[in-house]
Design a protein around this motif. Sequence first.
Motif, PDB file in Angstrom:
ATOM      1  N   ALA A  22       8.740  -8.169 -55.341  1.00 43.23           N
ATOM      2  CA  ALA A  22       8.275  -7.281 -54.270  1.00 43.23           C
ATOM      3  C   ALA A  22       7.061  -6.508 -54.752  1.00 43.23           C
ATOM      4  CB  ALA A  22       9.388  -6.315 -53.866  1.00 43.23           C
ATOM      5  N   THR A  24       5.561  -4.026 -52.966  1.00 36.62           N
ATOM      6  CA  THR A  24       5.605  -2.651 -52.468  1.00 36.62           C
ATOM      7  C   THR A  24       7.036  -2.138 -52.515  1.00 36.62           C
ATOM      8  OG1 THR A  24       5.876  -3.414 -50.178  1.00 36.62           O
ATOM      9  CG2 THR A  24       3.629  -3.006 -50.938  1.00 36.62           C
ATOM     10  N   GLU A  25       7.189  -0.829 -52.429  1.00 42.05           N
ATOM     11  CA  GLU A  25       8.524  -0.239 -52.401  1.00 42.05           C
ATOM     12  C   GLU A  25       8.588   0.853 -51.347  1.00 42.05           C
ATOM     13  OE1 GLU A  25       9.604   2.087 -55.886  1.00 42.05           O
ATOM     14  OE2 GLU A  25       7.526   2.012 -56.576  1.00 42.05           O
ATOM     15  N   ASP A  26       9.750   0.968 -50.736  1.00 42.35           N
ATOM     16  CA  ASP A  26       9.968   1.963 -49.692  1.00 42.35           C
ATOM     17  C   ASP A  26      10.326   3.290 -50.361  1.00 42.35           C
ATOM     18  OD1 ASP A  26      10.590   3.439 -47.497  1.00 42.35           O
ATOM     19  OD2 ASP A  26      12.272   2.209 -46.824  1.00 42.35           O
ATOM     20  N   TYR A 107      -0.169  -9.704 -40.578  1.00 42.88           N
ATOM     21  CA  TYR A 107       0.447  -9.487 -41.887  1.00 42.88           C
ATOM     22  C   TYR A 107       1.775  -8.746 -41.789  1.00 42.88           C
ATOM     23  CZ  TYR A 107      -3.809 -11.172 -44.049  1.00 42.88           C
ATOM     24  OH  TYR A 107      -4.863 -11.966 -44.433  1.00 42.88           O
ATOM     25  N   ASP A 108       2.711  -9.123 -42.675  1.00 38.37           N
ATOM     26  CA  ASP A 108       4.045  -8.527 -42.656  1.00 38.37           C
ATOM     27  C   ASP A 108       4.384  -7.892 -44.003  1.00 38.37           C
ATOM     28  OD1 ASP A 108       6.614  -7.797 -41.989  1.00 38.37           O
ATOM     29  OD2 ASP A 108       7.457  -9.803 -42.184  1.00 38.37           O
ATOM     30  N   ARG A 109       4.856  -8.698 -44.981  1.00 40.16           N
ATOM     31  CA  ARG A 109       5.256  -8.177 -46.293  1.00 40.16           C
ATOM     32  C   ARG A 109       4.454  -8.831 -47.411  1.00 40.16           C
ATOM     33  NH1 ARG A 109      10.376  -5.552 -46.728  1.00 40.16           N
ATOM     34  NH2 ARG A 109      11.395  -5.322 -44.697  1.00 40.16           N
ATOM     35  N   THR A 110       4.329  -8.110 -48.525  1.00 45.63           N
ATOM     36  CA  THR A 110       3.542  -8.597 -49.655  1.00 45.63           C
ATOM     37  C   THR A 110       4.428  -8.793 -50.881  1.00 45.63           C
ATOM     38  OG1 THR A 110       1.637  -7.357 -48.832  1.00 45.63           O
ATOM     39  CG2 THR A 110       1.512  -8.166 -51.082  1.00 45.63           C
ATOM     40  N   TYR A 111       4.208  -9.914 -51.587  1.00 45.35           N
ATOM     41  CA  TYR A 111       4.970 -10.225 -52.802  1.00 45.35           C
ATOM     42  C   TYR A 111       4.001 -10.661 -53.903  1.00 45.35           C
ATOM     43  CZ  TYR A 111       8.823 -10.613 -49.432  1.00 45.35           C
ATOM     44  OH  TYR A 111       9.738 -10.376 -48.427  1.00 45.35           O
ATOM     45  N   GLN A 148       9.182 -18.627 -43.007  1.00 43.47           N
ATOM     46  CA  GLN A 148       8.058 -17.713 -42.882  1.00 43.47           C
ATOM     47  C   GLN A 148       6.748 -18.452 -43.078  1.00 43.47           C
ATOM     48  OE1 GLN A 148       8.235 -14.361 -42.387  1.00 43.47           O
ATOM     49  NE2 GLN A 148      10.121 -13.590 -43.273  1.00 43.47           N
ATOM     50  N   GLU A 162       1.612 -13.154 -48.999  1.00 39.71           N
ATOM     51  CA  GLU A 162       1.859 -12.228 -47.900  1.00 39.71           C
ATOM     52  C   GLU A 162       2.428 -12.990 -46.718  1.00 39.71           C
ATOM     53  OE1 GLU A 162      -0.821  -8.818 -47.445  1.00 39.71           O
ATOM     54  OE2 GLU A 162      -2.287 -10.003 -48.527  1.00 39.71           O
ATOM     55  N   THR A 163       3.659 -12.660 -46.336  1.00 41.87           N
ATOM     56  CA  THR A 163       4.237 -13.307 -45.163  1.00 41.87           C
ATOM     57  C   THR A 163       3.506 -12.794 -43.924  1.00 41.87           C
ATOM     58  OG1 THR A 163       5.956 -11.585 -45.044  1.00 41.87           O
ATOM     59  CG2 THR A 163       6.508 -13.628 -46.194  1.00 41.87           C
TER      60      THR A 163
END
Length: 276
Positions: A22, A24-26, A107-111, A148, A162-163
């Motif tokens: 991951a 990024t982090e929440d 763009y959705d999530r980044t890994y 995805q 990046e999904t």
Amino acid sequence: MHTIWKGSISFGLVNIPIKLHAATEDKDIKLRNLHKECHSPIKYEKVCPVCDVEVKTEEIVKAYEYTKGKFVVLDEEDLEKLKKEKEDKAVEIIDFVKMEQIDPIYYDRTYYMSPGDGGGKAYSLLRKALEESEKVGLAKIIIRSKEQLAVLRVYEKTLVMETIHYPDEVRKAGDVPNVPAEDKVTKKEIDTAILLIDQLTTDFEPEKYTDEYRTALLELIESKRTGKEIVTPVEKAPAANVTDLMAALQASIDKTKPKKPAAKKKRASSKVKKEA
């Protein structure tokens, strides 16, 4: 860095073992709900409204509601079989495109992607090829039982995935209500707005932006925890209710205009007459 997925990148006939992390982090502050009377945490139980009993996990099945109140029940065996047919643990690059052709709305999530055992050289090859071609790879991957669409690019010498959303997942901008069909503004208003934009234009430095609400909430929690007195910051003066567009733009420009250095005062001695 924790590995959340292991597999490989399929790049033509090249197969690159990779690990997914991951990027990024929440950092949202999680608040619990307590019972006001005794301050006990509230439990959320799964209860059947018809049988009026708590339902155990093994008694729950998945279903799709195709119309209000009517469901198609899906067996776990069917879902697992479908998942295994599609999930071959490979990120298949299907196309290469220019990054600027992809609107950020997709763009959705980044890994982050790191090379697996023995994949260092092939990892470097794909990274260098993407940099030299100035393109990104479009790929497909299954994560958490969902296929995805993803973009593979280079970020600070690291391959990033990046999904992105499928086109049918992005709502049409034309459906947004009350959007003006025409720009009913004058040339002077446009020029003034551009002047304001020019004055506020700067280089992007992400470090200077902070979550002020989260910081204030943490300070409030710490103050409560240590029993200190809570102080209330001085409120800002209410903004003037400017309804005229030109007046609002001019006021913004005046507010952002760099201040001129104060003029130096003349020496007092120069004003004193010399004695005869």
